[in-house]
Design a protein around this motif. Structure first.
Motif, PDB file in Angstrom:
ATOM      1  N   ARG A 170     -55.787  26.585  81.700  1.00  0.00           N
ATOM      2  CA  ARG A 170     -55.633  27.162  81.889  1.00  0.00           C
ATOM      3  C   ARG A 170     -55.119  28.717  82.776  1.00  0.00           C
ATOM      4  N   ASP A 171     -54.357  29.410  83.198  1.00  0.00           N
ATOM      5  CA  ASP A 171     -54.394  30.149  84.577  1.00  0.00           C
ATOM      6  C   ASP A 171     -56.130  30.886  84.850  1.00  0.00           C
ATOM      7  N   GLY A 172     -56.540  31.025  85.744  1.00  0.00           N
ATOM      8  CA  GLY A 172     -57.712  32.089  85.527  1.00  0.00           C
ATOM      9  C   GLY A 172     -59.083  30.577  85.584  1.00  0.00           C
ATOM     10  N   GLU A 173     -59.087  29.268  85.252  1.00  0.00           N
ATOM     11  CA  GLU A 173     -59.301  28.490  84.652  1.00  0.00           C
ATOM     12  C   GLU A 173     -60.010  27.334  85.675  1.00  0.00           C
ATOM     13  N   GLN A 174     -60.810  26.379  86.078  1.00  0.00           N
ATOM     14  CA  GLN A 174     -60.579  25.452  86.532  1.00  0.00           C
ATOM     15  C   GLN A 174     -61.233  24.856  85.579  1.00  0.00           C
ATOM     16  N   PHE A 175     -60.639  23.325  86.642  1.00  0.00           N
ATOM     17  CA  PHE A 175     -60.772  21.815  85.758  1.00  0.00           C
ATOM     18  C   PHE A 175     -61.561  21.288  86.845  1.00  0.00           C
ATOM     19  N   VAL A 176     -62.913  20.558  86.770  1.00  0.00           N
ATOM     20  CA  VAL A 176     -63.752  19.931  87.846  1.00  0.00           C
ATOM     21  C   VAL A 176     -64.342  19.049  86.860  1.00  0.00           C
TER      22      VAL A 176
END
Length: 257
Positions: A62-68
């Protein structure tokens, strides 16, 4: 429970080589969908292989998140001359021949328009890229060696926020006893609480498992003929044990590694 839309990833993950099956795709999707209205939190995958599970996780960013995503992607230059690193190098050569970061990125972009944050390195490096208490979902499928998986368990405890979920691959694979040793040690000595298991993965958390089990029970209720489910007691807590209804499954749908 709101049905999950058939996205590019939900349809396309089958075409990517790997060991991520339909039952776990459903579990990932249900647990991630249940977090849809919660505050932002990071998504994390340690060990991505060719991206089969990553493309599914990426559907829920979602907006404001990161997938690492952290993986060596076949890079042998990271290893030192220590005995532990020599063992790790042998495992990587044996288990992941031909794996490259380019292959992962091409597969991911076949299902998504943008790449996640890709870290080419050891799974232990995740703590340099995700803040403590910031992750809402983690998938751990990196090294199969005890010491490395123990570190991954410690990283999960550090990084997961309240209400977060972690999924461990290969917790019961006879080829990777180090995973089982580290994961169950974490259960008995470091507060990891099992939520559910499939043939390949153990789902767990560090706080209340009840909401996550409710999510999985709702998922099962939507297609009860697909699943075989029972409950087992682990240290006085209920854990769901899920498998495919063999009468409903297709050949190869939930094969072991």
């Amino acid at each position: 429970m709101t049905p999950v839309t058939a996205t590019r990833a939900a349809l396309g993950f089958h075409a990517i080589k790997g060991w991520f099956n339909e039952i776990d795709r459903r579990c990932f999707s249900a647990l991630l969908e249940s977090q849809r209205d919660t505050p932002p939190g990071d998504l994390v995958e340690l060990g991505a292989f060719r991206g089969k599970s990553a493309v599914v996780i990426g559907d829920f960013l979602r907006d404001g998140e990161q997938f690492v995503v952290v993986d060596l992607f076949g890079d042998q230059e990271h290893f030192s001359t220590s005995e532990e690193d020599r063992a790790n190098r042998r495992e990587n050569r044996r288990s992941y021949p031909g794996l490259t970061r380019t292959l992962f990125e091409e597969n991911y972009l076949s299902c998504h328009d943008e790449l996640p944050v890709v870290v080419q390195g050891f799974s232990s490096e995740v703590v340099d890229h995700v803040r403590p208490g910031a992750a809402r979902f983690m998938h751990i499928d990196a090294s199969h060696l005890y010491a490395a998986v123990k570190t991954d368990c410690e990283s999960a405890k550090l990084l997961l926020r309240s209400g977060g979920v972690v999924s461990f691959d290969d917790y019961r694979n006879h080829k990777s006893p180090g995973v089982a040793a580290a994961v169950w040690e974490s259960v008995f000595t470091d507060g990891l609480i099992p939520i559910a298991t499939t043939r390949k993965k153990l789902y767990a958390c560090y706080d209340d498992p009840a909401p996550h089990q409710a999510t999985l029970r709702a998922m099962i209720a939507e297609d009860p003929q697909f699943f075989e489910v029972d409950e087992v007691d682990i240290r006085g807590r209920t854990m769901l044990r899920m498998s495919l209804n063999q009468k409903r499954s297709r050949p190869g749908e939930d094969d072991d590694d």
